[in-house]
Scaffold this motif. Structure first.
Motif, PDB file in Angstrom:
ATOM      1  N   LYS A 144       0.650  -1.082   0.174  1.00 62.33           N
ATOM      2  CA  LYS A 144      -0.042   0.050   0.138  1.00 62.33           C
ATOM      3  C   LYS A 144       0.915   1.224  -0.045  1.00 62.33           C
ATOM      4  O   LYS A 144       2.184   1.327   0.425  1.00 62.33           O
ATOM      5  N   SER A 145       0.186   2.364  -0.714  1.00 62.75           N
ATOM      6  CA  SER A 145       0.911   3.623  -0.656  1.00 62.75           C
ATOM      7  C   SER A 145       0.798   4.045   0.767  1.00 62.75           C
ATOM      8  O   SER A 145       0.114   3.722   1.584  1.00 62.75           O
ATOM      9  N   ALA A 146       1.509   5.165   1.153  1.00 63.06           N
ATOM     10  CA  ALA A 146       1.417   6.065   2.405  1.00 63.06           C
ATOM     11  C   ALA A 146      -0.113   6.393   2.698  1.00 63.06           C
ATOM     12  O   ALA A 146      -0.887   6.942   2.018  1.00 63.06           O
ATOM     13  N   ASP A 185       6.653   7.128   2.636  1.00 63.80           N
ATOM     14  CA  ASP A 185       6.111   6.242   1.892  1.00 63.80           C
ATOM     15  C   ASP A 185       7.006   4.813   1.812  1.00 63.80           C
ATOM     16  O   ASP A 185       7.623   4.687   1.162  1.00 63.80           O
ATOM     17  N   LYS A 218       5.899   2.161   0.417  1.00 56.69           N
ATOM     18  CA  LYS A 218       5.890   1.351  -0.874  1.00 56.69           C
ATOM     19  C   LYS A 218       6.847   2.043  -1.801  1.00 56.69           C
ATOM     20  O   LYS A 218       7.486   1.168  -2.498  1.00 56.69           O
ATOM     21  N   ALA A 219       7.208   3.241  -1.748  1.00 55.77           N
ATOM     22  CA  ALA A 219       8.364   3.939  -2.504  1.00 55.77           C
ATOM     23  C   ALA A 219       9.577   3.415  -2.174  1.00 55.77           C
ATOM     24  O   ALA A 219      10.526   2.992  -2.963  1.00 55.77           O
ATOM     25  N   GLU A 244       9.884  -0.201  -3.566  1.00 57.89           N
ATOM     26  CA  GLU A 244      10.301  -0.169  -4.949  1.00 57.89           C
ATOM     27  C   GLU A 244      11.392   0.047  -5.238  1.00 57.89           C
ATOM     28  O   GLU A 244      11.960  -0.297  -6.189  1.00 57.89           O
ATOM     29  N   TYR A 289       7.691  -5.231  -4.760  1.00 57.08           N
ATOM     30  CA  TYR A 289       6.401  -4.382  -5.304  1.00 57.08           C
ATOM     31  C   TYR A 289       5.101  -5.277  -4.440  1.00 57.08           C
ATOM     32  O   TYR A 289       4.395  -4.740  -4.503  1.00 57.08           O
ATOM     33  N   LYS A 324      -7.229   2.836   0.965  1.00 57.70           N
ATOM     34  CA  LYS A 324      -6.919   3.974   0.071  1.00 57.70           C
ATOM     35  C   LYS A 324      -6.202   5.298   0.436  1.00 57.70           C
ATOM     36  O   LYS A 324      -5.787   6.080  -0.258  1.00 57.70           O
ATOM     37  N   GLY A 325      -5.816   5.121   1.830  1.00 60.30           N
ATOM     38  CA  GLY A 325      -5.374   6.261   2.475  1.00 60.30           C
ATOM     39  C   GLY A 325      -6.293   7.519   2.764  1.00 60.30           C
ATOM     40  O   GLY A 325      -7.441   7.399   2.632  1.00 60.30           O
TER      41      GLY A 325
END
Length: 680
Positions: free
Chosen positions: A159-161, A168, A170-171, A174, A179, A669-670
């Motif tokens: 999940k993203s932040a 973050d 996720k970043a 990555e 992933y 979804k944040g």
């Protein structure tokens, strides 16, 4: 600065530019190869023409730099594992996954965590990396490197932040080509009885053996964690409290193997192996032996970016010294960076890599300037002044990066460095001896007690420095363009002090204007131009905020102590464009321009006469029939925050989809933002 005129420096900058272009743009693997092929062909033509010219033109040099930039694009795309046909992300319908544990990460209260390499998906060969979480329980044992695991439970996207301005993850993953992640419990996976050992597995087994042998000799948890960080590059066992102490004392670099550690190791090896110079071919044999030991040390310590950088740099120094070449440290640093980025382009985005290079570049560039100002004659004065200037140079070099990533500055860093760094060589040499003797189970008791005492006292001293919290400056805002502006000024003034000429003074003064322009540009980017209303994600609580210009009004149900510690609220305080923040208790109705947001809490009250809300926020798990709520209120958007039970959220999501009303759960979804623009 002569360093900028070196060919390798220009090529390295071109390589970095190519990596950045490919990283931030959508240039495909095929197009990057095509561009590189075309430019390389032109480079060969220009080279053939240049050979026949007496006076060289600039065209060949420009073409060489463009070709290197395109090579950076190719390398970045080649290392993007999703571009490979066998990557697991290309398999649409998955039923099972088989993977090999590659790295053991620091565990948390609930899970053991690992980086793993995918071997098979649906019994077909596959590749790629995943993050694996295995829930802790009394029956399961931690997995080891090279363990092969089979599971029919499948990885999911990271999940993203979930909140603005937060880290973050996720970043971050990555950048390590990870992933997806897989969450497992006991009984949801099988471990192969026999798995072939790789070099990574042998290195991990060696580290585990050393760990258990030191435990047998009575080393406590904190002392053992520091020894493994200092000498084996493993920081998984360091407690959060101990790590915080080293960070606040400005001594965290001591626990990460870097140029300082490898330089000391190289010095010890050169001193111990000097007698081999007397035999025939002894110098060449000594060089090979030193390089073998250095790279074996890097491999055993886990091949982290800082270790590989340091070993690469000192490899170049050792080779240059052997062939009696004059070694320019800046050139050596640049060569090491060039080859590291050729092999691992995403090292460029590694925080440790950036801090490490910034510190060493600053020491090499700034330290001679301090000696120009004052150069003591006595040995004691030289030693103290040298340590102080090296520490100060390193801190100046990493200060903008540290503020950008960590938003804090340890005011007493020089106290820790002046005390620990002078004896670090002794600690490392003594530690290597203790580890070797413990491994072969012949460590004398008095040596173990002595080394335990040294490490224990170092931890106590660092803890004492960190206890002076008034000297730790926290919550300092710094963003990307502000950081770049600071480095522009630092580099320009360092250049002027090296070459105090009128031209350099003009450049230094212009750098201040450039820095101000970058700060204004950053402020222009981030100053809010529209009002907004934000629903944050917070487990077990509700936090919302209404922003109007530079004023932020936060609504939440946290008490005063929880408010002071809350990460979301602290992050909002670090936004320097916010001039005023006020705190209020939660309301049930919020007016957003000409519309309304209704918060339905655990009381379940929603039927308010004459109120027709556009937005409905569900919090604290209200026991309501959402179908009836939607029919009555007919909102345009349903929002559920992190204070709700997951089972309730799933039920609400189904009800919203049934009536075709958008549903936003902050846990998936944040955060959710309503801006004035979206209301127009």
């Amino acid at each position: 600065m002569k360093w900028l005129n070196f060919t390798i420096t220009k090529l390295t900058f071109s390589l970095i530019l190519g990596i950045l272009i490919a990283y931030y743009s959508a240039i495909s693997w095929e197009w990057s190869c095509l561009i590189f092929g075309g430019l390389f062909l032109l480079l060969c033509i220009f080279f053939w023409i240049a050979r026949k010219q007496f006076i060289q033109k600039i065209y060949f040099g420009v073409m060489a730099l463009l070709t290197m930039t395109s090579l950076g694009m190719v390398i970045e795309n080649f290392h993007q594992e999703k571009n490979h046909a066998l990557h697991y992300s290309h398999v649409e319908k998955r039923t099972s996954v088989e993977f090999r544990i590659r790295e053991v990460l620091k565990s948390n209260l609930y899970d053991d965590r690992y980086f793993a390499e995918v071997i098979h998906v649906n019994d077909s060969a596959a590749s790629g990396k995943i993050l694996v979480h295995i829930q802790k329980d009394t029956t399961s044992e931690a997995l080891t490197v090279d363990a092969i695991v089979y599971s029919e439970k499948l990885p999911t996207l990271v999940k993203s932040a979930l909140n603005p301005t937060t880290f973050d993850y996720k970043a971050y993953l990555e950048d390590k080509y990870v992933y997806e992640q897989l969450f497992l419990k006991s009984g949801e996976f099988l471990v192969a009885a026999h798995a072939p050992k790789t070099l990574y597995g042998h290195a991990a087994s060696l580290r585990n053996t050393i760990h258990h042998r030191l435990q047998e000799y009575g080393f406590k948890t904190d002392e053992l964690a520091v020894i493994e960080a200092l000498l084996l590059g493993q920081r998984q066992q360091i407690s959060k409290e101990l790590q915080t102490n080293y960070v606040n004392a400005g001594a965290i670099h001591i626990l990460a193997i870097s140029g300082l550690h490898v330089g000391i190791l190289l010095f010890l090896l050169q001193f111990l192996l000097r007698p081999l110079h007397r035999i025939r071919y002894g110098k060449g044999f000594t060089l090979l032996l030193i390089l073998s030991i250095l790279w074996s040390f890097a491999f055993v310590s886990g091949l982290s970016a800082s270790v590989v950088r340091a070993v690469t740099m000192f490899t170049a120094i050792a080779v240059a010294t052997h062939f009696r070449r004059q070694t320019n440290t800046l050139q050596v640093l640049t060569v090491s960076m060039f080859f590291l980025l050729l092999c691992k382009p995403h090292f460029l985005f590694d925080v440790g890599f950036q801090l490490s290079y910034a510190a060493v570049f600053a020491i090499v560039t700034l330290n001679p300037l301090w000696k120009k100002g004052w150069n003591p004659k006595s040995f004691l004065g030289k030693s103290i002044w040298g340590l102080l200037t090296v520490s100060l140079s390193a801190q100046l070099g990493v200060l903008p990066l540290s503020l950008y990533y960590f938003h804090q500055f340890p005011g007493l860093f020089f106290v820790a460095n002046l005390t620990i760094v002078p004896v670090l060589g002794i600690i490392l040499a003594f530690g290597i001896l203790v580890i070797m003797l413990a491994y072969f189970q012949c460590l004398p008791e008095f040596l173990g007690l002595m080394y335990r005492f040294i490490i224990e006292q170092m931890n106590i001293f660092v803890s004492w420095i960190a206890s002076h919290e008034q000297f730790v400056l926290t919550d300092i805002p710094m963003r990307f363009w502000q950081m770049i502006g600071c480095y522009v000024v630092l580099i320009a003034f360092a250049q002027y002090i090296h070459l105090p000429k009128g031209k350099q003074l003009k450049i230094a003064l212009y750098s201040i204007l450039v820095c101000q322009a970058l700060w204004f540009f950053d402020r222009f980017q981030h100053v809010p131009t529209v009002d907004s209303f934000t629903v944050f994600h917070q487990n077990r609580h509700t936090i919302v905020a209404a922003q109007s210009g530079t004023h932020l009004q936060m609504f939440h149900n946290l008490d005063s102590s929880a408010t002071a510690k809350n990460y979301i609220i602290k992050q909002q305080l670090q936004q320097d464009f916010i001039k005023e923040i006020t705190h209020d208790s939660l309301q049930n109705v919020f007016k957003i321009d000409d519309d309304y947001l209704l918060r339905i809490d655990s009381l379940g009250i929603y039927n308010i006469p004459t109120l027709q809300p556009k937005y409905v926020l569900l919090s604290n798990s209200p026991k309501v029939n959402l179908d009836r709520v939607l029919t009555t209120l007919q909102p345009s958007q349903i929002i559920a925050d992190g204070s709700n039970y997951r089972s309730y959220v799933l039920r609400w999501k189904t009800a919203a989809e049934k009536q075709k009303i958008p549903f936003h759960y902050t846990g998936e979804k944040g955060f959710f933002v309503i801006s004035s623009e979206s209301l127009d």
